[in-house]
Structure formats: structure tokens, C-alpha cells
Write a protein that holds these residues in place. Structure first.
Motif, short mmCIF file in Angstrom:
data_model
loop_
_atom_site.label_atom_id
_atom_site.label_comp_id
_atom_site.label_asym_id
_atom_site.label_seq_id
_atom_site.Cartn_x
_atom_site.Cartn_y
_atom_site.Cartn_z
N ARG A 246 0.82 -1.21 0.00
CA ARG A 246 0.00 0.00 0.00
C ARG A 246 0.85 1.26 0.00
NH1 ARG A 246 -4.99 -0.64 4.05
NH2 ARG A 246 -5.70 1.02 2.66
N SER A 247 2.18 1.10 0.06
CA SER A 247 3.08 2.24 0.06
C SER A 247 4.28 1.89 -0.82
CB SER A 247 3.55 2.55 1.49
OG SER A 247 4.54 3.56 1.48
N VAL A 248 4.56 2.71 -1.83
CA VAL A 248 5.69 2.49 -2.73
C VAL A 248 6.48 3.79 -2.84
CG1 VAL A 248 6.44 1.84 -5.04
CG2 VAL A 248 4.39 0.77 -4.05
N THR A 249 7.72 3.77 -2.39
CA THR A 249 8.58 4.95 -2.43
C THR A 249 9.72 4.71 -3.41
OG1 THR A 249 8.11 5.44 -0.10
CG2 THR A 249 10.04 6.50 -1.08
N LEU A 250 9.97 5.69 -4.28
CA LEU A 250 11.10 5.64 -5.20
C LEU A 250 12.17 6.60 -4.71
CD1 LEU A 250 9.32 5.70 -8.69
CD2 LEU A 250 9.82 3.75 -7.20
N VAL A 251 13.41 6.12 -4.63
CA VAL A 251 14.54 6.94 -4.20
C VAL A 251 15.62 6.85 -5.27
CG1 VAL A 251 16.21 7.44 -2.38
CG2 VAL A 251 14.01 6.38 -1.80
N GLY A 252 16.02 7.99 -5.84
CA GLY A 252 17.03 7.98 -6.89
C GLY A 252 18.18 8.91 -6.58
N HIS A 253 19.40 8.43 -6.80
CA HIS A 253 20.59 9.26 -6.62
C HIS A 253 21.16 9.63 -7.98
CE1 HIS A 253 25.10 9.64 -6.00
NE2 HIS A 253 24.62 10.63 -5.29
N SER A 254 21.48 10.92 -8.16
CA SER A 254 22.13 11.41 -9.37
C SER A 254 21.31 11.05 -10.60
CB SER A 254 23.56 10.87 -9.43
OG SER A 254 24.33 11.56 -10.37
N LEU A 255 21.91 10.39 -11.60
CA LEU A 255 21.16 9.97 -12.79
C LEU A 255 19.94 9.15 -12.41
CD1 LEU A 255 20.70 9.42 -15.81
CD2 LEU A 255 22.50 7.68 -15.68
#
Length: 262
Positions: free
Chosen positions: A113-122
């Protein structure tokens, strides 16, 4: 005799350029070496049993192991942490579409029920591309980008190949992504550092995002800094979806680009 400020500034620029060049050469060398299958460590919570998913997307010249310190702080009961692996020789749009497909598949298999996207740089730019055009609407509940050149970086002109070509300031791809934080309709936090010589805070920030600007932390060191890790951990706590979403069935990719991490 004191060194003139202009000379010191030029020396800093040269050192920064050499660091970028070393990253590029190291990436090319690793790409040329044969690779074998590496068994991923068992996650804290299997994807199928997860109530919350956190998907980590690495930057150019890096790999899933760059998230080791961050991932260790994110796991917990009901939380599955995964890393998305990609090859930067493709364009940002292509990489964003591949990420969106994988996140859809993960959400379908887990029912989280919870989806988090974490992106570094590119990786942060790829996250934005994955959300473009309303993709992942109702699935992703939060986004965190760390030192992501959402407005471009001057260093992209040193190596205009694949996804790096799209990171040039004012590129058509970045212009198309400029309004994604507004259209995605989810909380979006950008983390940047004034000491980052690769991606400035101004380049890492778009409208409709919350911004955290730090001092004294380099581009890659952000993922090892205790304060940054604590902030990311706090931002990835489960957030409920605002509405139910039915995800249509689709074939599972033959070669998934995800590696489970502890």
C-alpha cells in the motif's frame, strides 16, 4: 606567496573534471569485464509479503552496492527494499519506462500500500522519467531524489553518450520532465549539497518539490552521510495510497533488473 583566487578556482575545476573522468573510465572498464550471477542477500521482508516497498535507483558509474548504508536503515517488518539495476548506455526515456514496468510488477506481486522511489544522481532523473506521462499513478506514494541533475549538469558535456547525453542543461528530455513533480501528485523531496561539484542545489531542484540543502558533503558521499541516511529513512516511512488502483496483468520480464537487498 598566496595563490591567486582565480588559480585556486581553476585547480578545483581541474580536480573535479579528473574525478568525473575517472568515474567514466572505471565504468567503461567494469562494463568490459565478464560478470557472473551474484546471489542477492535475503531481504528483511520478501516482496510478496511486503506492506511497503522502497525502490532504490543508483546513479551513473555506480551500482546497487552504493545503497548499502542507506538500505540498512530502511528495512523493517513489512518493508521490502529493492535496488533497480540499469545500463546507462540507453536513453533516459527508455530507462524510465523500464523502471516503471518493474515497479508495476513489484506492486502487483506484493500488494503493498506504500511504494517509495529513491534515486541518486542519474537515478533520480530516471525516477522522474518513470513517472512521466502519468505512469505509476496511484502506485507510487512518495519520491526522494538525492543530488539528481533534474535541471542538468555541465559535466554531461564531457561524456555525451547514452543517458548522460540527456543530462545536458536544457536538453529536450529534461525540459519534458520539468513538470513531473507537479503532475505526479505525490510528495517529492529533493536532497542536495552546496559542496556538490557535480550537481548544484539549483540543478537538483524542480518546482513543486520540498528541498533539503546541506553543506560540506560531496556528490557520492551523500549516500554515506548519517544525516542524509536518517532523512531518507524518515521520508520512506509507509504512506497510504490516496486511491485504489487496479494494475492490469502483464508478462513478467525474462530478465528482471532488480536485486533484493537486506
Amino acid at each position: 606567496m598566496d595563490m591567486p583566487s582565480t588559480v585556486r578556482r581553476h585547480l578545483r575545476e581541474v580536480v573535479s573534471a579528473l574525478r568525473v573522468l575517472a568515474t567514466v573510465l572505471g565504468t567503461l572498464l567494469l562494463a568490459a569485464l565478464p560478470t557472473g550471477r551474484v546471489r542477492a542477500p535475503e531481504p528483511t521482508t520478501p516482496v510478496a509479503d511486503a506492506r511497503s516497498l522502497v525502490v532504490l535507483v543508483h546513479g551513473f558509474g555506480a551500482g546497487p552496492d552504493c545503497w548499502d548504508a542507506v538500505a540498512a536503515a530502511l528495512g523493517g517488518p513489512g518493508v521490502a527494499v529493492v535496488t533497480h539495476r540499469y545500463t546507462w548506455t540507453a536513453g533516459v526515456d527508455t530507462l524510465g519506462a523500464a523502471l516503471a514496468d518493474e515497479v508495476e510488477d513489484l506492486a502487483r506481486r506484493s500488494g503493498a500500500r506504500s511504494v517509495t522511489l529513491v534515486g541518486h544522481s542519474l537515478g533520480g532523473v530516471i525516477v522522474a522519467a518513470g513517472l512521466a506521462g502519468g505512469r505509476l499513478g496511484g502506485i507510487v506514494t512518495r519520491v526522494v531524489t538525492v543530488a539528481a541533475p533534474l535541471r542538468g549538469t555541465r559535466w554531461a558535456r564531457l561524456f555525451p553518450v547514452g543517458a548522460v547525453r540527456d543530462l545536458r542543461a536544457g536538453s529536450p528530455v529534461l525540459r519534458a520532465l520539468a513538470d513531473v513533480p507537479a503532475t505526479a501528485g505525490v510528495p517529492w523531496t529533493t536532497v542536495a549539497s552546496r559542496a556538490d561539484v557535480v550537481v548544484t542545489p539549483a540543478a537538483a531542484t524542480l518546482e513543486d518539490t520540498d528541498t533539503v540543502v546541506l553543506d560540506g558533503i560531496g556528490h557520492c558521499a551523500l549516500l554515506r552521510d548519517a544525516d542524509v541516511i536518517a532523512r531518507v529513512a524518515g521520508l520512506t516511512r509507509p504512506v497510504r495510497r490516496t486511491r485504489a488502483t487496479v494494475i492490469p496483468a502483464r508478462p513478467v520480464p525474462a530478465r528482471p533488473a532488480l536485486t533484493l537487498v537486506a
